[in-house]
Design a protein around this motif. Structure first.
Motif, PDB file in Angstrom:
ATOM      1  N   PHE A  88       0.813  -1.212   0.000  1.00 37.32           N
ATOM      2  CA  PHE A  88       0.000   0.000   0.000  1.00 37.32           C
ATOM      3  C   PHE A  88       0.851   1.269   0.000  1.00 37.32           C
ATOM      4  N   LYS A  89       2.163   1.112   0.130  1.00 38.90           N
ATOM      5  CA  LYS A  89       3.052   2.260  -0.044  1.00 38.90           C
ATOM      6  C   LYS A  89       3.222   2.615  -1.515  1.00 38.90           C
ATOM      7  N   VAL A  90       2.844   1.690  -2.391  1.00 39.99           N
ATOM      8  CA  VAL A  90       2.886   1.940  -3.837  1.00 39.99           C
ATOM      9  C   VAL A  90       1.596   2.660  -4.217  1.00 39.99           C
ATOM     10  N   LYS A  91       1.724   3.900  -4.645  1.00 37.44           N
ATOM     11  CA  LYS A  91       0.557   4.754  -4.905  1.00 37.44           C
ATOM     12  C   LYS A  91      -0.414   4.115  -5.885  1.00 37.44           C
ATOM     13  N   SER A  92       0.101   3.598  -6.994  1.00 40.07           N
ATOM     14  CA  SER A  92      -0.785   3.047  -8.016  1.00 40.07           C
ATOM     15  C   SER A  92      -1.518   1.811  -7.503  1.00 40.07           C
ATOM     16  N   PHE A  93      -0.848   1.005  -6.658  1.00 39.54           N
ATOM     17  CA  PHE A  93      -1.505  -0.188  -6.123  1.00 39.54           C
ATOM     18  C   PHE A  93      -2.600   0.190  -5.143  1.00 39.54           C
ATOM     19  N   ALA A  94      -2.304   1.126  -4.244  1.00 41.02           N
ATOM     20  CA  ALA A  94      -3.312   1.554  -3.273  1.00 41.02           C
ATOM     21  C   ALA A  94      -4.537   2.119  -3.985  1.00 41.02           C
ATOM     22  N   ALA A  95      -4.295   2.931  -5.016  1.00 43.13           N
ATOM     23  CA  ALA A  95      -5.418   3.483  -5.779  1.00 43.13           C
ATOM     24  C   ALA A  95      -6.162   2.384  -6.514  1.00 43.13           C
ATOM     25  N   GLY A  96      -5.415   1.420  -7.063  1.00 50.00           N
ATOM     26  CA  GLY A  96      -6.046   0.326  -7.793  1.00 50.00           C
ATOM     27  C   GLY A  96      -6.914  -0.530  -6.904  1.00 50.00           C
ATOM     28  N   ILE A  97      -6.470  -0.775  -5.663  1.00 50.64           N
ATOM     29  CA  ILE A  97      -7.277  -1.529  -4.706  1.00 50.64           C
ATOM     30  C   ILE A  97      -8.569  -0.766  -4.400  1.00 50.64           C
ATOM     31  N   ALA A  98      -8.452   0.560  -4.270  1.00 46.50           N
ATOM     32  CA  ALA A  98      -9.644   1.378  -4.044  1.00 46.50           C
ATOM     33  C   ALA A  98     -10.599   1.289  -5.239  1.00 46.50           C
ATOM     34  N   VAL A  99     -10.036   1.330  -6.454  1.00 44.91           N
ATOM     35  CA  VAL A  99     -10.850   1.227  -7.659  1.00 44.91           C
ATOM     36  C   VAL A  99     -11.579  -0.119  -7.692  1.00 44.91           C
ATOM     37  N   GLN A 100     -10.847  -1.196  -7.429  1.00 46.59           N
ATOM     38  CA  GLN A 100     -11.451  -2.529  -7.471  1.00 46.59           C
ATOM     39  C   GLN A 100     -12.564  -2.663  -6.432  1.00 46.59           C
ATOM     40  N   THR A 101     -12.328  -2.130  -5.234  1.00 45.59           N
ATOM     41  CA  THR A 101     -13.336  -2.237  -4.180  1.00 45.59           C
ATOM     42  C   THR A 101     -14.600  -1.467  -4.559  1.00 45.59           C
ATOM     43  N   VAL A 102     -14.420  -0.217  -4.981  1.00 42.58           N
ATOM     44  CA  VAL A 102     -15.582   0.618  -5.329  1.00 42.58           C
ATOM     45  C   VAL A 102     -16.290   0.056  -6.556  1.00 42.58           C
ATOM     46  N   PHE A 103     -15.513  -0.454  -7.522  1.00 46.61           N
ATOM     47  CA  PHE A 103     -16.099  -1.064  -8.710  1.00 46.61           C
ATOM     48  C   PHE A 103     -16.971  -2.260  -8.317  1.00 46.61           C
ATOM     49  N   GLY A 104     -16.463  -3.072  -7.396  1.00 42.50           N
ATOM     50  CA  GLY A 104     -17.237  -4.207  -6.914  1.00 42.50           C
ATOM     51  C   GLY A 104     -18.527  -3.768  -6.239  1.00 42.50           C
ATOM     52  N   VAL A 105     -18.482  -2.666  -5.485  1.00 49.36           N
ATOM     53  CA  VAL A 105     -19.686  -2.136  -4.849  1.00 49.36           C
ATOM     54  C   VAL A 105     -20.722  -1.761  -5.907  1.00 49.36           C
ATOM     55  N   GLY A 106     -20.279  -1.042  -6.954  1.00 53.01           N
ATOM     56  CA  GLY A 106     -21.194  -0.627  -8.015  1.00 53.01           C
ATOM     57  C   GLY A 106     -21.837  -1.806  -8.722  1.00 53.01           C
ATOM     58  N   LEU A 107     -21.025  -2.825  -9.034  1.00 53.21           N
ATOM     59  CA  LEU A 107     -21.563  -4.006  -9.718  1.00 53.21           C
ATOM     60  C   LEU A 107     -22.510  -4.780  -8.816  1.00 53.21           C
ATOM     61  N   GLY A 108     -22.168  -4.884  -7.526  1.00 51.70           N
ATOM     62  CA  GLY A 108     -23.027  -5.594  -6.591  1.00 51.70           C
ATOM     63  C   GLY A 108     -24.405  -4.965  -6.500  1.00 51.70           C
ATOM     64  N   ILE A 109     -24.453  -3.634  -6.498  1.00 55.71           N
ATOM     65  CA  ILE A 109     -25.743  -2.944  -6.453  1.00 55.71           C
ATOM     66  C   ILE A 109     -26.503  -3.154  -7.760  1.00 55.71           C
ATOM     67  N   PHE A 110     -25.837  -2.891  -8.893  1.00 57.42           N
ATOM     68  CA  PHE A 110     -26.555  -2.829 -10.166  1.00 57.42           C
ATOM     69  C   PHE A 110     -27.180  -4.160 -10.570  1.00 57.42           C
ATOM     70  N   PHE A 111     -26.395  -5.230 -10.556  1.00 54.10           N
ATOM     71  CA  PHE A 111     -26.886  -6.465 -11.145  1.00 54.10           C
ATOM     72  C   PHE A 111     -28.029  -7.095 -10.365  1.00 54.10           C
ATOM     73  N   LEU A 112     -28.053  -6.929  -9.042  1.00 56.20           N
ATOM     74  CA  LEU A 112     -29.177  -7.467  -8.276  1.00 56.20           C
ATOM     75  C   LEU A 112     -30.440  -6.642  -8.508  1.00 56.20           C
ATOM     76  N   VAL A 113     -30.324  -5.308  -8.431  1.00 64.74           N
ATOM     77  CA  VAL A 113     -31.534  -4.493  -8.597  1.00 64.74           C
ATOM     78  C   VAL A 113     -32.033  -4.535 -10.042  1.00 64.74           C
ATOM     79  N   TRP A 114     -31.129  -4.764 -10.981  1.00 63.73           N
ATOM     80  CA  TRP A 114     -31.531  -4.840 -12.401  1.00 63.73           C
ATOM     81  C   TRP A 114     -32.470  -6.013 -12.645  1.00 63.73           C
ATOM     82  N   THR A 115     -32.122  -7.176 -12.135  1.00 57.64           N
ATOM     83  CA  THR A 115     -32.983  -8.343 -12.357  1.00 57.64           C
ATOM     84  C   THR A 115     -34.295  -8.209 -11.589  1.00 57.64           C
ATOM     85  N   LEU A 116     -34.268  -7.609 -10.391  1.00 50.92           N
ATOM     86  CA  LEU A 116     -35.507  -7.379  -9.651  1.00 50.92           C
ATOM     87  C   LEU A 116     -36.394  -6.375 -10.390  1.00 50.92           C
TER      88      LEU A 116
END
Length: 506
Positions: free
Chosen positions: A281-309
């Motif tokens: 996490f001292k590597v700037k690009s990695f820390a940012a990338g982990i944040a991107v992956q986490t937030v991206f996962g949040v967005g996908l988790g919300i969208f795909f469930l509510v979309w089918t409902l």
């Protein structure tokens, strides 16, 4: 939902001779298992409304049917990979595929929603034992000059899983085979899993890492406890009227994660085998990338469930119509993913990923506009344009993101880093599924009359889309911390291998 699967750790044993045909049988077996896992992720969402109606599942239970799998999968990925390195990848693969098959049977014959949730959690844990071994076995079985061809086949499997999962789920649910309703979506794994178990024991060659890292079960336990303290009150809060214990539980989650960080520091200093390599996490690009992956996962988790409902409960569409509506999205994801890696990223670098985030945001806002304009009368073809735009944006992100995140990571930590990338995306996905109670069900009134259910779900879907668009904006900003261009890999160098995970399509 897209994402990357866990990686190799350690150096594999010498691969079999190039003339050994058994390795191609082994490849077919592990690719079939990978395909089974990919389809299982994408196949379930399409059946969620049927499960809710036929099994009488509550709001929190339908969230846990998907979130429980993601949580168990995320928590077990790194441990599963290390167990394979220590005890043998073939052995852990067979344990994983056997357990996955058993869990699928338990899901298919679940007597009540509680049993289904527990079986899905078991299924996610077994997938975490099985999936990390897939590419480890390939790496240990094939010489370096053949791996490019093999990993190309994996890319094709990912695309096939992304498209076929929703359609297969829709058909199996629509056909109602033997009067089993949604259950065949799980039972279809049984013959595939049994064949993989029998053939895998015969054709897969055993391999281990010569210097495998030790297990960090305390670290895994702290991760699971922290996530449960956060997710359980999120999924139950709306139903229970947001009791005080829920807020106390969510407030305790950061304390557990702080304890995890302190423990991992001590463990890293003591034996050099922490679950999370904190120095990354001292590597700037990695820390940012982990944040991107986490937030991206949040967005996908919300969208795909509510979309089918939205499509099945809100608009009253059949599972087959909902599944077919998602086909343009799947095709757009696969097409854009191929273009991004082969043509666009080498030329434009980070801008491709940022363009993907903006495209997804535009697609979501376009979808929101159409949902408001057409209301209950919206058609599948009217959804096609926003879905293609969203799919193209996702494809520009999912394929090149891992390389961008790993670009500045020291070589000796590349395997640990790539495993962590997938783990946090799965955790983000579980968090997004938990947030569905707030951003979707939280705006649906209680005690609705039958005529009010459809419009209420349509309105809630529009509300959730606003959240997803905001998430895409956050991702766009976080991407500024990624390197402008991924590091150029030296030809012939051994790099950590990751498996692309199909996004959780409807």
């Amino acid at each position: 939902m897209t994402s990357t699967e866990t990686t190799l750790s350690g150096t594999p044993e010498a691969p079999p001779a190039a003339g050994d045909r058994r390795r191609w049988f082994a490849l077919a077996i592990v690719m079939t298992a990978a395909f089974m896992d990919l389809v299982d992720v994408t196949i379930v969402n399409i059946a969620i409304p049927s499960i809710r109606q036929e099994a009488g599942a509550s709001v929190s239970q339908i969230q846990w049917i998907t979130a429980g799998y993601a949580l168990a999968f995320a928590a077990g990925l790194i441990t599963g990979g290390r167990l394979g390195d220590i005890h043998g990848r073939k052995r852990l693969f067979l344990v994983g595929i056997g357990g996955f098959t058993l869990a699928s049977a338990l899901c298919g014959f679940a007597a009540n929603p509680e049993m289904l949730v527990a079986s899905r959690i078991l299924q996610g844990g077994m997938a975490a034992m099985m999936v990390p071994q897939v590419l480890s076995i390939v790496h240990a079985t094939f010489p370096a000059h053949e791996r490019g061809k093999v990993f190309g086949l994996f890319g094709a499997i990912v695309g096939l899983g992304a498209v076929s999962g929703p359609l297969l789920g829709a058909l199996l649910t629509e056909w109602n085979l033997f009067g089993l309703e949604w259950r065949p979506i799980f039972l279809i794994n049984l013959p595939v899993g049994i064949a993989g178990l029998v053939l895998g024991s015969r054709f897969i060659t055993e391999s281990k890492a010569p210097r495998a890292l030790k297990l960090d079960l305390v670290g895994v336990g702290l991760v699971v406890v922290g996530l449960l303290l956060l997710l359980y009150p999120l999924t139950r809060g709306e139903e229970l009227g947001w009791p005080l214990w829920g807020y106390v539980s969510m407030a305790g989650a950061p304390l557990v994660f702080a304890a995890l960080v302190a423990y991992e520091k001590r463990k890293g200093a003591r034996d050099g085998s922490p679950l999370v390599e904190l120095s990354l996490f001292k590597v700037k690009s990695f820390a940012a990338g982990i944040a991107v992956q986490t937030v991206f996962g949040v967005g996908l988790g919300i969208f795909f469930l509510v979309w089918t409902l939205y499509m099945q409960t809100g608009l009253g569409w059949s599972p087959l119509r909902a599944g077919l509506t998602g086909v343009p999205f799947s095709i757009a994801v696969s097409t854009a993913a191929g273009l991004s890696v082969q043509k666009l990223v080498p030329r434009f670098g980070r801008k491709v990923l940022q363009a993907g985030a903006l495209l997804m945001a535009v697609g979501v806002l376009l979808y929101l506009w159409e949902a408001e304009r057409y209301g209950m009368g919206i058609s599948s073809w009217q959804m096609a344009l926003p879905l293609v735009v969203m799919g193209a944006g996702m494809g520009l992100i999912v394929a090149p993101l891992t390389d961008a995140v790993l670009s500045d990571v020291p070589r000796e930590h590349a395997g640990s880093a790539s495993g962590l990338i997938n783990t946090v995306q799965q955790m983000g996905n579980a968090l997004g599924l938990g947030l569905v109670s707030v951003v979707f069900f939280g705006v649906i009134g209680d005690d609705l009359r039958p005529a009010q259910v459809g419009p209420a779900f349509v309105d809630a879907f529009q509300h959730a889309l606003g959240w997803v668009a905001a998430v895409m904006g956050v991702i766009f900003l976080l991407m500024f911390a990624l390197p402008k261009r991924p590091a150029q890999h030296v030809e012939g160098a051994e790099l950590p291998v990751v498996e692309e995970k199909a996004p959780e399509l409807v």
